[in-house]
Write a protein that holds these residues in place. Sequence first.
Motif, PDB file in Angstrom:
ATOM      1  N   TYR A   8      35.925 -96.861  93.896  1.00  0.00           N
ATOM      2  CA  TYR A   8      35.403 -96.503  92.583  1.00  0.00           C
ATOM      3  C   TYR A   8      34.335 -97.503  92.157  1.00  0.00           C
ATOM      4  O   TYR A   8      34.478 -98.704  92.358  1.00  0.00           O
ATOM      5  CB  TYR A   8      36.522 -96.460  91.542  1.00  0.00           C
ATOM      6  CG  TYR A   8      37.263 -95.158  91.543  1.00  0.00           C
ATOM      7  CD1 TYR A   8      36.847 -94.101  90.742  1.00  0.00           C
ATOM      8  CD2 TYR A   8      38.370 -94.974  92.352  1.00  0.00           C
ATOM      9  CE1 TYR A   8      37.520 -92.892  90.752  1.00  0.00           C
ATOM     10  CE2 TYR A   8      39.063 -93.775  92.371  1.00  0.00           C
ATOM     11  CZ  TYR A   8      38.613 -92.733  91.562  1.00  0.00           C
ATOM     12  OH  TYR A   8      39.279 -91.544  91.579  1.00  0.00           O
ATOM     13  N   SER A   9      33.282 -96.976  91.554  1.00  0.00           N
ATOM     14  CA  SER A   9      32.160 -97.792  91.117  1.00  0.00           C
ATOM     15  C   SER A   9      31.647 -97.253  89.785  1.00  0.00           C
ATOM     16  O   SER A   9      31.621 -96.041  89.572  1.00  0.00           O
ATOM     17  CB  SER A   9      31.058 -97.728  92.178  1.00  0.00           C
ATOM     18  OG  SER A   9      29.913 -98.413  91.747  1.00  0.00           O
ATOM     19  N   VAL A  10      31.259 -98.154  88.899  1.00  0.00           N
ATOM     20  CA  VAL A  10      30.702 -97.763  87.605  1.00  0.00           C
ATOM     21  C   VAL A  10      29.605 -98.757  87.246  1.00  0.00           C
ATOM     22  O   VAL A  10      29.680 -99.936  87.596  1.00  0.00           O
ATOM     23  CB  VAL A  10      31.807 -97.716  86.515  1.00  0.00           C
ATOM     24  CG1 VAL A  10      32.421 -99.063  86.267  1.00  0.00           C
ATOM     25  CG2 VAL A  10      31.283 -97.107  85.224  1.00  0.00           C
ATOM     26  N   ARG A  68      38.422 -94.116  85.013  1.00  0.00           N
ATOM     27  CA  ARG A  68      38.039 -93.096  84.039  1.00  0.00           C
ATOM     28  C   ARG A  68      36.529 -92.860  84.023  1.00  0.00           C
ATOM     29  O   ARG A  68      36.073 -91.715  83.982  1.00  0.00           O
ATOM     30  CB  ARG A  68      38.515 -93.522  82.637  1.00  0.00           C
ATOM     31  CG  ARG A  68      38.222 -92.499  81.549  1.00  0.00           C
ATOM     32  CD  ARG A  68      38.805 -92.936  80.221  1.00  0.00           C
ATOM     33  NE  ARG A  68      38.150 -94.094  79.656  1.00  0.00           N
ATOM     34  CZ  ARG A  68      37.033 -94.049  78.921  1.00  0.00           C
ATOM     35  NH1 ARG A  68      36.442 -92.906  78.666  1.00  0.00           N
ATOM     36  NH2 ARG A  68      36.515 -95.159  78.438  1.00  0.00           N
ATOM     37  N   LEU A  69      35.758 -93.929  84.079  1.00  0.00           N
ATOM     38  CA  LEU A  69      34.308 -93.825  83.900  1.00  0.00           C
ATOM     39  C   LEU A  69      33.527 -93.774  85.212  1.00  0.00           C
ATOM     40  O   LEU A  69      32.378 -93.351  85.228  1.00  0.00           O
ATOM     41  CB  LEU A  69      33.791 -95.023  83.081  1.00  0.00           C
ATOM     42  CG  LEU A  69      34.319 -95.114  81.652  1.00  0.00           C
ATOM     43  CD1 LEU A  69      33.963 -96.451  81.041  1.00  0.00           C
ATOM     44  CD2 LEU A  69      33.769 -93.974  80.816  1.00  0.00           C
ATOM     45  N   GLY A  70      34.146 -94.230  86.290  1.00  0.00           N
ATOM     46  CA  GLY A  70      33.425 -94.366  87.550  1.00  0.00           C
ATOM     47  C   GLY A  70      33.557 -93.166  88.461  1.00  0.00           C
ATOM     48  O   GLY A  70      34.211 -92.173  88.150  1.00  0.00           O
ATOM     49  N   ASN A  71      32.913 -93.294  89.600  1.00  0.00           N
ATOM     50  CA  ASN A  71      32.952 -92.290  90.660  1.00  0.00           C
ATOM     51  C   ASN A  71      33.184 -93.009  91.978  1.00  0.00           C
ATOM     52  O   ASN A  71      32.846 -94.183  92.115  1.00  0.00           O
ATOM     53  CB  ASN A  71      31.629 -91.529  90.737  1.00  0.00           C
ATOM     54  CG  ASN A  71      31.349 -90.765  89.468  1.00  0.00           C
ATOM     55  OD1 ASN A  71      32.136 -89.934  89.055  1.00  0.00           O
ATOM     56  ND2 ASN A  71      30.219 -91.067  88.840  1.00  0.00           N
ATOM     57  N   LYS A  72      33.715 -92.276  92.946  1.00  0.00           N
ATOM     58  CA  LYS A  72      33.879 -92.869  94.275  1.00  0.00           C
ATOM     59  C   LYS A  72      32.511 -92.988  94.938  1.00  0.00           C
ATOM     60  O   LYS A  72      31.711 -92.058  94.908  1.00  0.00           O
ATOM     61  CB  LYS A  72      34.819 -92.034  95.137  1.00  0.00           C
ATOM     62  CG  LYS A  72      36.267 -92.206  94.757  1.00  0.00           C
ATOM     63  CD  LYS A  72      37.184 -91.691  95.817  1.00  0.00           C
ATOM     64  CE  LYS A  72      38.621 -92.011  95.434  1.00  0.00           C
ATOM     65  NZ  LYS A  72      39.552 -91.655  96.470  1.00  0.00           N
ATOM     66  N   ASN A  73      32.266 -94.155  95.549  1.00  0.00           N
ATOM     67  CA  ASN A  73      31.002 -94.363  96.257  1.00  0.00           C
ATOM     68  C   ASN A  73      31.173 -93.966  97.724  1.00  0.00           C
ATOM     69  O   ASN A  73      32.211 -93.428  98.122  1.00  0.00           O
ATOM     70  CB  ASN A  73      30.530 -95.814  96.098  1.00  0.00           C
ATOM     71  CG  ASN A  73      31.479 -96.834  96.691  1.00  0.00           C
ATOM     72  OD1 ASN A  73      32.329 -96.508  97.513  1.00  0.00           O
ATOM     73  ND2 ASN A  73      31.321 -98.085  96.295  1.00  0.00           N
ATOM     74  N   ALA A  74      30.171 -94.232  98.531  1.00  0.00           N
ATOM     75  CA  ALA A  74      30.182 -93.846  99.948  1.00  0.00           C
ATOM     76  C   ALA A  74      31.339 -94.500 100.715  1.00  0.00           C
ATOM     77  O   ALA A  74      31.823 -93.949 101.699  1.00  0.00           O
ATOM     78  CB  ALA A  74      28.854 -94.210 100.593  1.00  0.00           C
ATOM     79  N   VAL A 125      32.222-102.610  91.292  1.00  0.00           N
ATOM     80  CA  VAL A 125      32.971-101.895  92.328  1.00  0.00           C
ATOM     81  C   VAL A 125      34.417-102.366  92.330  1.00  0.00           C
ATOM     82  O   VAL A 125      34.698-103.564  92.394  1.00  0.00           O
ATOM     83  CB  VAL A 125      32.332-102.128  93.719  1.00  0.00           C
ATOM     84  CG1 VAL A 125      33.117-101.394  94.799  1.00  0.00           C
ATOM     85  CG2 VAL A 125      30.875-101.706  93.712  1.00  0.00           C
ATOM     86  N   LEU A 126      35.331-101.403  92.280  1.00  0.00           N
ATOM     87  CA  LEU A 126      36.763-101.692  92.322  1.00  0.00           C
ATOM     88  C   LEU A 126      37.182-101.892  93.772  1.00  0.00           C
ATOM     89  O   LEU A 126      37.076-100.989  94.588  1.00  0.00           O
ATOM     90  CB  LEU A 126      37.534-100.523  91.694  1.00  0.00           C
ATOM     91  CG  LEU A 126      39.039-100.673  91.522  1.00  0.00           C
ATOM     92  CD1 LEU A 126      39.370-101.864  90.629  1.00  0.00           C
ATOM     93  CD2 LEU A 126      39.610 -99.403  90.933  1.00  0.00           C
ATOM     94  N   LEU A 127      37.641-103.100  94.106  1.00  0.00           N
ATOM     95  CA  LEU A 127      38.043-103.424  95.477  1.00  0.00           C
ATOM     96  C   LEU A 127      39.520-103.161  95.717  1.00  0.00           C
ATOM     97  O   LEU A 127      39.926-102.785  96.819  1.00  0.00           O
ATOM     98  CB  LEU A 127      37.748-104.890  95.781  1.00  0.00           C
ATOM     99  CG  LEU A 127      36.290-105.342  95.641  1.00  0.00           C
ATOM    100  CD1 LEU A 127      36.181-106.839  95.890  1.00  0.00           C
ATOM    101  CD2 LEU A 127      35.389-104.560  96.569  1.00  0.00           C
TER     102      LEU A 127
END
Length: 83
Positions: A26-28, A16-22, A77-79
């Motif tokens: 997902y990372s927040v 919900r709060l994060g964004n996809k990183n490179a 970071v969501l692994l």
Amino acid sequence: MNVDHEITLLIEQIHRLGNKNADGKYSVKFGVLFNDDDCANLFEALVGTLRAAKKKKIINFEGQLLLQGVHDNVDVVLLKEDQ
């Protein structure tokens, strides 16, 4: 609440709060999680939930412990998308 349920809630909040990183994960920022009203109401001990999720290799962040203020800009970071 049990730990597995809290980790499931944490995964939802990172989405919900994060964004996809490179890397496409997902990372927040920790500060965003910590200061979010919904997260404050969901988690009795956010830091404990983060540590448990890191131990299960579901998330990752630098260091062993995150503290408000000091670590607000640390990426969580969501692994894995599930447990």
